[in-house]
Design a protein around this motif. Structure first.
Motif, PDB file in Angstrom:
ATOM      1  N   ASP A1007     -74.991  -2.034  74.968  1.00 55.01           N
ATOM      2  CA  ASP A1007     -74.099  -1.317  74.100  1.00 55.01           C
ATOM      3  C   ASP A1007     -74.852   0.318  73.932  1.00 55.01           C
ATOM      4  OD1 ASP A1007     -72.786  -3.604  74.202  1.00 55.01           O
ATOM      5  OD2 ASP A1007     -71.865  -3.525  72.258  1.00 55.01           O
ATOM      6  N   SER A1008     -74.602   1.091  74.681  1.00 50.43           N
ATOM      7  CA  SER A1008     -75.503   2.356  74.711  1.00 50.43           C
ATOM      8  C   SER A1008     -74.969   3.331  73.914  1.00 50.43           C
ATOM      9  CB  SER A1008     -75.693   2.806  76.203  1.00 50.43           C
ATOM     10  OG  SER A1008     -74.638   3.025  76.780  1.00 50.43           O
ATOM     11  N   LEU A1009     -73.595   3.363  73.492  1.00 51.74           N
ATOM     12  CA  LEU A1009     -73.000   4.437  72.732  1.00 51.74           C
ATOM     13  C   LEU A1009     -72.647   4.133  71.449  1.00 51.74           C
ATOM     14  CD1 LEU A1009     -70.512   5.473  75.560  1.00 51.74           C
ATOM     15  CD2 LEU A1009     -72.121   6.971  74.589  1.00 51.74           C
ATOM     16  N   GLY A1010     -73.165   2.875  70.972  1.00 48.70           N
ATOM     17  CA  GLY A1010     -73.004   2.725  69.434  1.00 48.70           C
ATOM     18  C   GLY A1010     -71.826   1.728  68.970  1.00 48.70           C
ATOM     19  N   ARG A1011     -71.348   1.641  67.985  1.00 48.02           N
ATOM     20  CA  ARG A1011     -70.317   0.972  67.558  1.00 48.02           C
ATOM     21  C   ARG A1011     -69.068   1.455  68.001  1.00 48.02           C
ATOM     22  NH1 ARG A1011     -70.518   2.400  62.504  1.00 48.02           N
ATOM     23  NH2 ARG A1011     -72.130   0.965  61.548  1.00 48.02           N
ATOM     24  N   ASN A1012     -68.304   0.430  68.448  1.00 48.18           N
ATOM     25  CA  ASN A1012     -66.893   0.692  68.921  1.00 48.18           C
ATOM     26  C   ASN A1012     -65.865   0.111  68.208  1.00 48.18           C
ATOM     27  OD1 ASN A1012     -64.668  -0.423  71.120  1.00 48.18           O
ATOM     28  ND2 ASN A1012     -65.189   1.468  71.485  1.00 48.18           N
ATOM     29  N   ILE A1013     -64.965   0.700  67.549  1.00 50.01           N
ATOM     30  CA  ILE A1013     -63.773   0.483  66.673  1.00 50.01           C
ATOM     31  C   ILE A1013     -62.663   0.640  67.307  1.00 50.01           C
ATOM     32  CG2 ILE A1013     -62.650   1.207  64.596  1.00 50.01           C
ATOM     33  CD1 ILE A1013     -65.232   2.233  63.304  1.00 50.01           C
ATOM     34  N   ALA A1014     -61.724  -0.483  67.255  1.00 52.10           N
ATOM     35  CA  ALA A1014     -60.437  -0.609  67.997  1.00 52.10           C
ATOM     36  C   ALA A1014     -59.360  -0.873  67.175  1.00 52.10           C
ATOM     37  CB  ALA A1014     -60.534  -1.649  69.273  1.00 52.10           C
ATOM     38  N   ILE A1015     -58.291  -0.559  67.514  1.00 51.76           N
ATOM     39  CA  ILE A1015     -56.852  -0.839  66.841  1.00 51.76           C
ATOM     40  C   ILE A1015     -55.931  -1.089  68.079  1.00 51.76           C
ATOM     41  CG2 ILE A1015     -55.977   1.505  66.489  1.00 51.76           C
ATOM     42  CD1 ILE A1015     -54.600   0.311  64.102  1.00 51.76           C
ATOM     43  N   GLY A1016     -55.325  -2.400  67.940  1.00 48.25           N
ATOM     44  CA  GLY A1016     -54.646  -2.759  68.881  1.00 48.25           C
ATOM     45  C   GLY A1016     -52.983  -3.286  68.243  1.00 48.25           C
ATOM     46  N   THR A1017     -52.101  -3.217  69.077  1.00 45.43           N
ATOM     47  CA  THR A1017     -50.684  -3.727  68.494  1.00 45.43           C
ATOM     48  C   THR A1017     -50.180  -4.278  69.785  1.00 45.43           C
ATOM     49  OG1 THR A1017     -49.530  -1.672  68.710  1.00 45.43           O
ATOM     50  CG2 THR A1017     -50.686  -2.018  66.612  1.00 45.43           C
ATOM     51  N   THR A1018     -49.240  -5.536  69.243  1.00 49.23           N
ATOM     52  CA  THR A1018     -48.412  -6.034  70.483  1.00 49.23           C
ATOM     53  C   THR A1018     -47.179  -6.024  69.655  1.00 49.23           C
ATOM     54  OG1 THR A1018     -50.092  -7.330  71.580  1.00 49.23           O
ATOM     55  CG2 THR A1018     -47.817  -7.947  71.860  1.00 49.23           C
ATOM     56  N   ILE A1019     -45.909  -5.358  70.145  1.00 49.69           N
ATOM     57  CA  ILE A1019     -44.776  -5.505  69.900  1.00 49.69           C
ATOM     58  C   ILE A1019     -43.662  -5.937  70.811  1.00 49.69           C
ATOM     59  CG2 ILE A1019     -42.779  -3.838  68.938  1.00 49.69           C
ATOM     60  CD1 ILE A1019     -45.167  -1.852  68.515  1.00 49.69           C
ATOM     61  N   ASN A1020     -42.937  -6.961  70.450  1.00 54.53           N
ATOM     62  CA  ASN A1020     -41.830  -7.530  71.274  1.00 54.53           C
ATOM     63  C   ASN A1020     -40.523  -7.164  70.917  1.00 54.53           C
ATOM     64  OD1 ASN A1020     -43.399  -9.747  72.900  1.00 54.53           O
ATOM     65  ND2 ASN A1020     -44.497 -10.029  71.128  1.00 54.53           N
ATOM     66  N   PHE A1021     -39.631  -6.958  71.778  1.00 59.53           N
ATOM     67  CA  PHE A1021     -38.217  -6.869  71.525  1.00 59.53           C
ATOM     68  C   PHE A1021     -37.293  -7.607  72.098  1.00 59.53           C
ATOM     69  CE2 PHE A1021     -40.617  -2.783  71.909  1.00 59.53           C
ATOM     70  CZ  PHE A1021     -40.259  -2.133  70.852  1.00 59.53           C
TER      71      PHE A1021
END
Length: 1021
Positions: A1007-1021
């Motif tokens: 992991d050469s670029l450091g800490r990876n922070i993510a936010i994800g969502t799933t929305i159903n209609f």
């Protein structure tokens, strides 16, 4: 490293303790047998709360470990590694599965993000590889992408040479199955190392939006690179930085019509990646190199250039001296050296993370005509655009007119101008600003279409007749130097105030090479243009497969309940590869148009025979077999592949399995061209000389000649007579040679590349103890040996091998001499191109475990473990050479970069109502040691080559944390931190020689670029 390494013991011990918990606390569910049931209800729950790691994920992983078939959400049984689908089927080869929930917990944007974490896969990080063409490929067991067959829902992704798994949106994946070991008898000859099967969600109903945005949050601290970079006048950042944003957005929609007989679904996926400059990390402020064995580290200034203009006189008293224009504007020269305003950071414009933009779109349709017939079709289209930055350097040898108005008197004297001299040659390397780098552009577009009809015939037979059409189109648009324009621009007349191009070339922009800091945009546009090279690969694949369960015909062992199962198939494939280049590209880069193609016709049979079932000490005894015959248009002979497998379960808790495979892989169309296309070139770019010729020794009184480099015995092995040993007639003109001799010739092509033959063996044990419900554990031993291994060799493979081995005929046969004169010109040459090596070997152990622990009313814990111990990775270069074992080593041709031990251990807690889950993952990457310090002479580990510093990369531990919230029935949220502790990349000097990266590390592996922070969502209609 041995498996007894403390971290390895810790991993296995932790897995053992977790999986050996009292049975009273466990959930009765997710066993391998239960995982074979249709999962429609579970998938519906997953669709409602798609952010939650549910029980069906554990069941899928357990099924993969035990080898049972897995049900798609439609109720169809999807099997990887065989064409036979049976509820009781147990795989005789190890299969690793990555579920949709696992993928979401990793915040994966690209498929390579998912696969790089598997110990069985050689990591490939095209996003952190500056020289990438944007395509993502898979290499199982580090045996090359040509030996790994990639499938989507059991059918080929596309051509081997044009492979790009980036076509698959991660949000559309139901799971990824990885079968390691030979699978050629089932899928085709190129499945030597194994198969990766991407199973997609195709039966979606409703409308769903999946989003994922992640970025790097890294604290730059000074490293060993930092003081060296600053001393050279380069930057080295400090402090917290947030960069490298990556966005992934997918819209999926589907519906059923006509009483659910017609199902249609489609998706659109958009991805964007921001650039991270190479100078944005403190470990890559400059390219770290060690010029001498155990010498000091320094910032690499080669290839040399300067934003002040590097000038090397070709004549006069300062001939050969490296000079730069004084940055103070005095129009004088100073010596070229590290420091502000002098040497430039050649790699400053390189990307640590390449910028890119991709759009994928596609659809799936099925139509039930009758129980006996279902029509199906799918299509995926993609377009990917990415950039590779290279420094904009005006370089080359030019003639400078001595009346150049930009040239001061002192500068004129320095470069050799004198009375009566009209012009002098100089070698120029002028970087036109570090912020003016011009990118090479890669545009990949493509289309993959599938279609066919499948169904049942009676109770015993099923059939599937269909095919794949895949087309990959790549436009490579490099920045190129326009021939002749540099000389035009340097030949300046007029005055400094009103300069002109002396030869009056149209559009010419005068170039002031005798002052620092020239960044004139008009000049850059005059010197540099673009060309385009197009490469188009196509696959036409037609298959017909029939499977039958012959139990109803009474073809059954007297000791078994189920009878013989059989699969029959035939297949026709055609691969084509065309390349075209425009005039600008050809004039600057060279080359020629190509039209390559290859056809293959194959037929196969596979059988599964339960011999004993549900008897004392024989819960299951089963044998499987497979045979495929292939006829390639590129080879005059047909060849065959086969497999023999066995499964023995004395009780339901214990299963022994074994698999033996023979695979033969024919060369790809590119390999065929590299083997057969005849082209001659000057060996070694003008530096190679015949090692049987006398050694030129320049001296003050001219050139004298010493003894040849090679012994008389080695030269005799190349076909040279003793009478010609050391003769000056052997000297090539590209060395110091008498007049009239010619250049040493290198012949690329004109040779036959035969199919390589691989033998794969796996032996395994699967445990599913009934007293520990929910636990599945497996251990498998694998061994892959490839004879006549196909690969590309340049001429040095033969010359160096012949010299080092003392005359081994395996190498020396690549040196072909003129029959009468013994020379390597005028009919003599050295071989180069694709050819057959001797052997390649991969050996090791795989460990997998899955355990589910019910916490009664407070929720559930799931544990998943995947580890791999590599014991041998290498092979033999010739029958007389020792085995090269590169497991755990890098350098000296050990390019696999395989640690001996690596593993992943994921623990997931899910609340009872499945509205919240937390997942913690521990990734361990074992140590890597420079081959010079291996103690093994076969890979250069001799005492005189041993390094005292910077020869080992310590084991690396990474921890990931993911939170999933099912906020409402239609909405879920994911918060994820990969490399939670922001572990910095390990530093490796001369990294380009190891990983083809200028980032002072191995970005594919770490992991050469450091800490990876993510936010994800799933929305159903």
């Amino acid at each position: 490293m041995k498996i007894q390494h403390s971290a390895s013991w810790l991993a296995l011990s932790a897995a053992s303790m977790l999986f050996a918990a009292p049975a009273i606390a466990q959930q009765a569910g997710a066993t391998g047998a239960q995982a074979t049931a249709p999962q429609g209800d579970a998938d519906q729950a997953s669709n409602q709360n798609p952010g939650t790691l549910s029980a069906d994920a554990a069941a899928t992983r357990s099924a993969a470990i035990s080898g049972t078939p897995q049900a798609a959400s439609s109720g169809d049984v999807v099997v990887t590694g065989t064409r036979i689908s049976r509820p009781n089927l147990a795989s005789a080869a190890p299969i690793t599965s990555v579920t949709r929930q696992d993928i979401q917990a990793q915040a994966a944007v690209n498929v390579e993000d998912v696969l790089n974490r598997l110990p069985q896969v050689a990591p490939d990080s095209q996003q952190t590889y500056n020289d990438s063409d944007g395509r993502q490929r898979i290499k199982l067991r580090s045996l090359g992408f040509e030996r790994t067959l990639v499938l989507i829902d059991g059918k080929r992704l596309g051509t081997q040479n044009g492979q790009d798994v980036g076509i698959i949106p991660t949000s559309l994946l139901q799971r990824v199955d990885v079968l390691t070991g030979g699978a050629s008898s089932v899928y085709g000859s190129d499945a030597v190392a194994g198969v990766v099967n991407f199973v997609l969600r195709k039966d979606f109903e409703g409308v769903q939006i999946d989003t994922n945005y992640n970025f790097y949050n890294h604290n730059n601290k000074d490293t060993i690179v930092s003081p060296l970079a600053r001393a050279a006048g380069f930057s080295s950042p400090r402090g917290l930085t947030n960069d490298g944003g990556r966005a992934d957005l997918t819209l999926t929609a589907g519906t059923k019509l006509f009483d659910d007989k017609l199902h249609v679904s489609g998706f659109v996926n958009y991805r964007h990646t921001d650039e991270v400059p190479i100078t944005a990390r403190s470990n890559s402020g400059c390219y770290l190199t060690q010029l001498q064995l155990n010498g000091p580290l320094s910032c690499g200034l080669t290839p040399s250039s300067s934003t002040s203009g590097l000038i090397t006189p070709g004549t006069g008293p300062n001939q050969g001296a490296q000079l730069v224009n004084n940055p103070n504007g005095s129009r004088t020269f100073v010596p070229f050296a590290a420091g502000p305003g002098n040497a430039s950071n050649y790699f400053s414009g390189y990307a640590y993370q390449r910028p890119s933009e991709r759009v994928n779109a596609g659809g799936f349709v099925t139509l039930d005509l009758a129980p006996e017939a279902e029509l199906y079709a799918s299509g995926i289209w993609f377009r990917d655009k990415s950039y590779t930055d290279y420094p904009t350097i005006a370089s080359g040898t030019v003639n400078v007119n001595c009346n150049n108005p930009y040239l001061s008197g002192s500068q004129a004297t320095t470069i050799g101008c004198a009375a009566g001299v009209g012009s002098v040659p100089v070698t120029l390397a002028y970087r036109l600003g570090e912020n003016n780098d011009r990118p090479d552009t890669f545009i990949n577009t493509g289309l993959r279409l599938t279609g066919g009809v499948r169904g049942k015939v009676g109770d015993a037979w099923t059939y599937d007749v269909g095919g794949v059409y895949a087309r990959n189109h790549q436009d490579y648009i490099p920045s190129i130097r326009i021939p002749g324009n540099l000389q035009n621009a340097v030949n300046v007349g007029g005055t400094q105030a009103n300069p002109t191009c002396a030869n009056g070339a149209a559009g010419c922009v005068p170039f002031d090479i005798f002052s620092a800091g020239n960044t004139n945009p008009a000049l850059i546009n005059y010197l540099f243009g673009t060309g385009t090279n197009q490469t188009i690969g196509t696959l036409y694949d037609v298959q017909a497969n029939v499977t039958g369960d012959l139990t109803s015909y009474g073809i059954t062992s007297p000791f078994a309940e189920q009878g013989l199962a059989i699969a029959l198939g035939t297949e026709y494939r055609k691969d084509t590869l065309k390349s075209r280049a425009d005039a600008a590209y050809l004039s600057a880069v060279g080359g020629s148009d190509t039209d390559l193609s290859q056809d293959v016709i194959e037929a196969n049979i596979e059988v599964q025979a339960p011999l004993i079932q549900h008897k004392p000490f024989a819960e299951l005894v089963q044998v499987n077999g497979g045979y495929r015959v292939s006829k390639y248009s590129s080879n005059p002979k047909s060849f065959n592949t086969w497999k023999i497998e066995g499964v023995y379960a004395p009780v339901s808790d214990i299963t022994f399995r074994a698999s033996f495979n023979k695979a033969q892989r024919a060369p790809t169309v590119v390999e065929i061209r590299q083997a057969t296309n005849i082209a001659f070139a000057n060996g070694g770019s003008g530096t190679f000389t015949d090692f049987c010729a006398p050694t030129p020794i320049p001296g003050p009184n001219g050139v004298t000649y010493g003894a040849p480099i090679a012994s008389r015995e080695v030269c005799r092995a190349t076909g040279l007579s003793d009478a010609l040993y050391g003769s000056q007639s052997l000297l090539c003109s590209n060395g110091t040679a008498p007049n009239g001799s010619a250049a040493c010739a290198v012949r690329s092509g004109g040779f036959t590349a035969d199919p390589e033959t691989a033998y794969t063996q796996t032996y395994g044990l699967v445990l599913k103890p009934r007293f520990v419900r929910g636990l599945v554990f497996s251990v498998d031993r694998y061994r892959i040996k490839i004879d006549n291994s196909l690969g590309y060799n340049d001429y040095s493979y033969y010359t160096d091998g012949c010299l080092r081995s003392g005359g081994d005929q395996f190498f020396c046969q690549g040196i072909v001499r003129n029959a009468s004169t013994g020379t390597l010109f005028n009919g003599g040459y050295i071989r180069q191109g694709t050819t057959n090596y001797y052997t390649s070997v991969a050996q090791g152990w795989d460990f997998q475990a899955q355990y589910a622990l019910n916490l009664e009313s407070i929720g559930r814990l799931d544990f998943g473990f995947n580890g791999s111990l590599t014991t041998n990775a290498g092979g033999q270069d010739s029958p007389l050479q020792p085995n090269r074992n590169c497991a755990g080593y890098y350098g000296n041709g050990c390019g696999q970069l395989i640690p001996k031990w690596s593993h992943g251990l994921r623990t997931t807690y899910t609340t009872e109502d499945k509205k919240f889950s937390a997942s913690f993952n521990w990734r361990y990457v074992g140590a890597l040691t420079n081959a010079n310090n291996s103690g093994d002479p076969a890979i250069g580990g001799t005492p005189e080559r041993a390094l005292t510093d910077y020869y080992r990369v310590a084991p690396q531990n990474y921890f990931d944390l993911a939170f999933n919230f099912a906020i409402a029935k239609q909405f879920s949220l994911r918060l994820i931190a990969n490399n939670l502790l922001d572990r910095a990349a390990p530093i490796v000097p001369d990294s380009y020689n190891i990983s083809l990266a200028r980032t002072n590390t191995i970005p594919q592996r770490y992991d050469s670029l450091g800490r990876n922070i993510a936010i994800g969502t799933t929305i159903n209609f």
